[in-house]
Design a protein around this motif. Sequence first.
Motif, PDB file in Angstrom:
ATOM      1  N   ARG A  27     -95.965 -14.050  45.954  1.00  0.00           N
ATOM      2  CA  ARG A  27     -94.920 -14.162  44.930  1.00  0.00           C
ATOM      3  C   ARG A  27     -94.009 -15.372  45.152  1.00  0.00           C
ATOM      4  O   ARG A  27     -93.320 -15.809  44.243  1.00  0.00           O
ATOM      5  CB  ARG A  27     -94.085 -12.898  44.907  1.00  0.00           C
ATOM      6  N   ALA A  28     -93.980 -15.901  46.340  1.00  0.00           N
ATOM      7  CA  ALA A  28     -93.095 -17.032  46.664  1.00  0.00           C
ATOM      8  C   ALA A  28     -93.650 -18.333  46.099  1.00  0.00           C
ATOM      9  O   ALA A  28     -94.869 -18.504  45.997  1.00  0.00           O
ATOM     10  CB  ALA A  28     -92.965 -17.148  48.176  1.00  0.00           C
ATOM     11  N   PRO A  29     -92.773 -19.250  45.744  1.00  0.00           N
ATOM     12  CA  PRO A  29     -93.246 -20.578  45.356  1.00  0.00           C
ATOM     13  C   PRO A  29     -94.088 -21.159  46.495  1.00  0.00           C
ATOM     14  O   PRO A  29     -93.723 -21.039  47.663  1.00  0.00           O
ATOM     15  CB  PRO A  29     -91.953 -21.378  45.167  1.00  0.00           C
ATOM     16  N   THR A  30     -95.205 -21.764  46.134  1.00  0.00           N
ATOM     17  CA  THR A  30     -96.155 -22.238  47.140  1.00  0.00           C
ATOM     18  C   THR A  30     -96.591 -23.655  46.830  1.00  0.00           C
ATOM     19  O   THR A  30     -96.961 -23.964  45.694  1.00  0.00           O
ATOM     20  CB  THR A  30     -97.393 -21.313  47.179  1.00  0.00           C
ATOM     21  N   LEU A  31     -96.517 -24.509  47.841  1.00  0.00           N
ATOM     22  CA  LEU A  31     -96.954 -25.893  47.711  1.00  0.00           C
ATOM     23  C   LEU A  31     -98.290 -26.050  48.412  1.00  0.00           C
ATOM     24  O   LEU A  31     -98.410 -25.773  49.603  1.00  0.00           O
ATOM     25  CB  LEU A  31     -95.924 -26.840  48.340  1.00  0.00           C
ATOM     26  N   LEU A  32     -99.305 -26.458  47.660  1.00  0.00           N
ATOM     27  CA  LEU A  32    -100.623 -26.752  48.230  1.00  0.00           C
ATOM     28  C   LEU A  32    -100.734 -28.254  48.393  1.00  0.00           C
ATOM     29  O   LEU A  32    -100.444 -29.007  47.460  1.00  0.00           O
ATOM     30  CB  LEU A  32    -101.733 -26.277  47.291  1.00  0.00           C
ATOM     31  N   ILE A  33    -101.140 -28.685  49.578  1.00  0.00           N
ATOM     32  CA  ILE A  33    -101.334 -30.110  49.830  1.00  0.00           C
ATOM     33  C   ILE A  33    -102.766 -30.319  50.299  1.00  0.00           C
ATOM     34  O   ILE A  33    -103.190 -29.733  51.294  1.00  0.00           O
ATOM     35  CB  ILE A  33    -100.340 -30.633  50.887  1.00  0.00           C
ATOM     36  N   PHE A  34    -103.500 -31.128  49.554  1.00  0.00           N
ATOM     37  CA  PHE A  34    -104.878 -31.469  49.886  1.00  0.00           C
ATOM     38  C   PHE A  34    -104.989 -32.982  49.971  1.00  0.00           C
ATOM     39  O   PHE A  34    -104.256 -33.699  49.296  1.00  0.00           O
ATOM     40  CB  PHE A  34    -105.844 -30.985  48.794  1.00  0.00           C
ATOM     41  N   GLY A  35    -105.919 -33.453  50.765  1.00  0.00           N
ATOM     42  CA  GLY A  35    -106.248 -34.865  50.786  1.00  0.00           C
ATOM     43  C   GLY A  35    -107.396 -35.120  49.827  1.00  0.00           C
ATOM     44  O   GLY A  35    -108.285 -34.276  49.683  1.00  0.00           O
ATOM     45  N   SER A  36    -107.394 -36.265  49.185  1.00  0.00           N
ATOM     46  CA  SER A  36    -108.467 -36.556  48.229  1.00  0.00           C
ATOM     47  C   SER A  36    -109.816 -36.718  48.925  1.00  0.00           C
ATOM     48  O   SER A  36    -110.857 -36.599  48.286  1.00  0.00           O
ATOM     49  CB  SER A  36    -108.141 -37.817  47.429  1.00  0.00           C
ATOM     50  N   ALA A  37    -109.802 -36.949  50.238  1.00  0.00           N
ATOM     51  CA  ALA A  37    -111.045 -37.139  50.991  1.00  0.00           C
ATOM     52  C   ALA A  37    -111.202 -36.066  52.063  1.00  0.00           C
ATOM     53  O   ALA A  37    -111.822 -36.291  53.092  1.00  0.00           O
ATOM     54  CB  ALA A  37    -111.050 -38.523  51.626  1.00  0.00           C
ATOM     55  N   LEU A  52    -102.292 -18.758  42.136  1.00  0.00           N
ATOM     56  CA  LEU A  52    -100.901 -18.566  42.508  1.00  0.00           C
ATOM     57  C   LEU A  52    -100.019 -18.289  41.302  1.00  0.00           C
ATOM     58  O   LEU A  52    -100.223 -18.849  40.232  1.00  0.00           O
ATOM     59  CB  LEU A  52    -100.377 -19.806  43.240  1.00  0.00           C
ATOM     60  N   ARG A  53     -99.022 -17.448  41.493  1.00  0.00           N
ATOM     61  CA  ARG A  53     -98.057 -17.159  40.425  1.00  0.00           C
ATOM     62  C   ARG A  53     -97.124 -18.348  40.199  1.00  0.00           C
ATOM     63  O   ARG A  53     -96.716 -18.621  39.077  1.00  0.00           O
ATOM     64  CB  ARG A  53     -97.216 -15.939  40.794  1.00  0.00           C
ATOM     65  N   ASP A  54     -96.721 -18.989  41.306  1.00  0.00           N
ATOM     66  CA  ASP A  54     -95.763 -20.085  41.232  1.00  0.00           C
ATOM     67  C   ASP A  54     -96.203 -21.162  42.220  1.00  0.00           C
ATOM     68  O   ASP A  54     -95.671 -21.251  43.319  1.00  0.00           O
ATOM     69  CB  ASP A  54     -94.360 -19.567  41.571  1.00  0.00           C
ATOM     70  N   GLY A  55     -97.197 -21.939  41.820  1.00  0.00           N
ATOM     71  CA  GLY A  55     -97.746 -22.916  42.735  1.00  0.00           C
ATOM     72  C   GLY A  55     -97.613 -24.331  42.241  1.00  0.00           C
ATOM     73  O   GLY A  55     -97.457 -24.583  41.049  1.00  0.00           O
ATOM     74  N   ARG A  56     -97.660 -25.230  43.181  1.00  0.00           N
ATOM     75  CA  ARG A  56     -97.658 -26.660  42.883  1.00  0.00           C
ATOM     76  C   ARG A  56     -98.726 -27.298  43.759  1.00  0.00           C
ATOM     77  O   ARG A  56     -98.887 -26.924  44.916  1.00  0.00           O
ATOM     78  CB  ARG A  56     -96.294 -27.261  43.198  1.00  0.00           C
ATOM     79  N   LEU A  57     -99.438 -28.251  43.214  1.00  0.00           N
ATOM     80  CA  LEU A  57    -100.527 -28.914  43.926  1.00  0.00           C
ATOM     81  C   LEU A  57    -100.222 -30.398  44.076  1.00  0.00           C
ATOM     82  O   LEU A  57     -99.884 -31.062  43.096  1.00  0.00           O
ATOM     83  CB  LEU A  57    -101.844 -28.733  43.170  1.00  0.00           C
ATOM     84  N   GLU A  58    -100.358 -30.896  45.285  1.00  0.00           N
ATOM     85  CA  GLU A  58    -100.263 -32.332  45.556  1.00  0.00           C
ATOM     86  C   GLU A  58    -101.553 -32.753  46.250  1.00  0.00           C
ATOM     87  O   GLU A  58    -101.979 -32.114  47.215  1.00  0.00           O
ATOM     88  CB  GLU A  58     -99.082 -32.648  46.475  1.00  0.00           C
ATOM     89  N   ILE A  59    -102.169 -33.786  45.736  1.00  0.00           N
ATOM     90  CA  ILE A  59    -103.366 -34.348  46.366  1.00  0.00           C
ATOM     91  C   ILE A  59    -103.000 -35.739  46.862  1.00  0.00           C
ATOM     92  O   ILE A  59    -102.594 -36.595  46.088  1.00  0.00           O
ATOM     93  CB  ILE A  59    -104.556 -34.385  45.391  1.00  0.00           C
ATOM     94  N   VAL A  60    -103.111 -35.932  48.177  1.00  0.00           N
ATOM     95  CA  VAL A  60    -102.727 -37.190  48.809  1.00  0.00           C
ATOM     96  C   VAL A  60    -103.922 -38.143  48.761  1.00  0.00           C
ATOM     97  O   VAL A  60    -104.967 -37.858  49.355  1.00  0.00           O
ATOM     98  CB  VAL A  60    -102.268 -36.953  50.265  1.00  0.00           C
ATOM     99  N   PRO A  61    -103.782 -39.248  48.051  1.00  0.00           N
ATOM    100  CA  PRO A  61    -104.894 -40.201  47.927  1.00  0.00           C
ATOM    101  C   PRO A  61    -105.367 -40.721  49.289  1.00  0.00           C
ATOM    102  O   PRO A  61    -104.559 -41.095  50.136  1.00  0.00           O
ATOM    103  CB  PRO A  61    -104.301 -41.340  47.093  1.00  0.00           C
ATOM    104  N   GLY A  62    -106.680 -40.697  49.482  1.00  0.00           N
ATOM    105  CA  GLY A  62    -107.291 -41.241  50.680  1.00  0.00           C
ATOM    106  C   GLY A  62    -107.137 -40.416  51.942  1.00  0.00           C
ATOM    107  O   GLY A  62    -107.671 -40.784  52.982  1.00  0.00           O
ATOM    108  N   ALA A  63    -106.421 -39.313  51.876  1.00  0.00           N
ATOM    109  CA  ALA A  63    -106.184 -38.503  53.076  1.00  0.00           C
ATOM    110  C   ALA A  63    -107.324 -37.509  53.285  1.00  0.00           C
ATOM    111  O   ALA A  63    -107.943 -37.038  52.341  1.00  0.00           O
ATOM    112  CB  ALA A  63    -104.865 -37.750  52.958  1.00  0.00           C
ATOM    113  N   THR A  64    -107.561 -37.206  54.549  1.00  0.00           N
ATOM    114  CA  THR A  64    -108.523 -36.173  54.909  1.00  0.00           C
ATOM    115  C   THR A  64    -107.756 -34.918  55.298  1.00  0.00           C
ATOM    116  O   THR A  64    -106.524 -34.921  55.357  1.00  0.00           O
ATOM    117  CB  THR A  64    -109.382 -36.608  56.111  1.00  0.00           C
ATOM    118  N   HIS A  65    -108.497 -33.869  55.617  1.00  0.00           N
ATOM    119  CA  HIS A  65    -107.885 -32.615  56.046  1.00  0.00           C
ATOM    120  C   HIS A  65    -107.019 -32.829  57.288  1.00  0.00           C
ATOM    121  O   HIS A  65    -106.010 -32.151  57.471  1.00  0.00           O
ATOM    122  CB  HIS A  65    -108.987 -31.583  56.323  1.00  0.00           C
TER     123      HIS A  65
END
Length: 84
Positions: A27-37, A52-65
Amino acid sequence: NAPPLFAKIAEALQVDFDRTQAVKDIRAPTLLIFGSADGARAGHPQEFLGLLRDGRLEIVPGATHMTVFTPVIVPTVTAFLDAP
């Protein structure tokens, strides 16, 4: 010794780690961070966000896990944490 490690990895891969219902219950706001690679299956970050009920997604260009947590994400994380 590699063979015992490989056996443990093979055993771990047999376990069902489907946490779909648990993610839907967050139920909490959740930030997902992924790398594009980072090697995630195509569409997985968006599918995860959709659970997610309250999610935000950020994809970091060129980043790996392993390299996604760099200073470039500080403004994104700060804004997320400072949001009402």
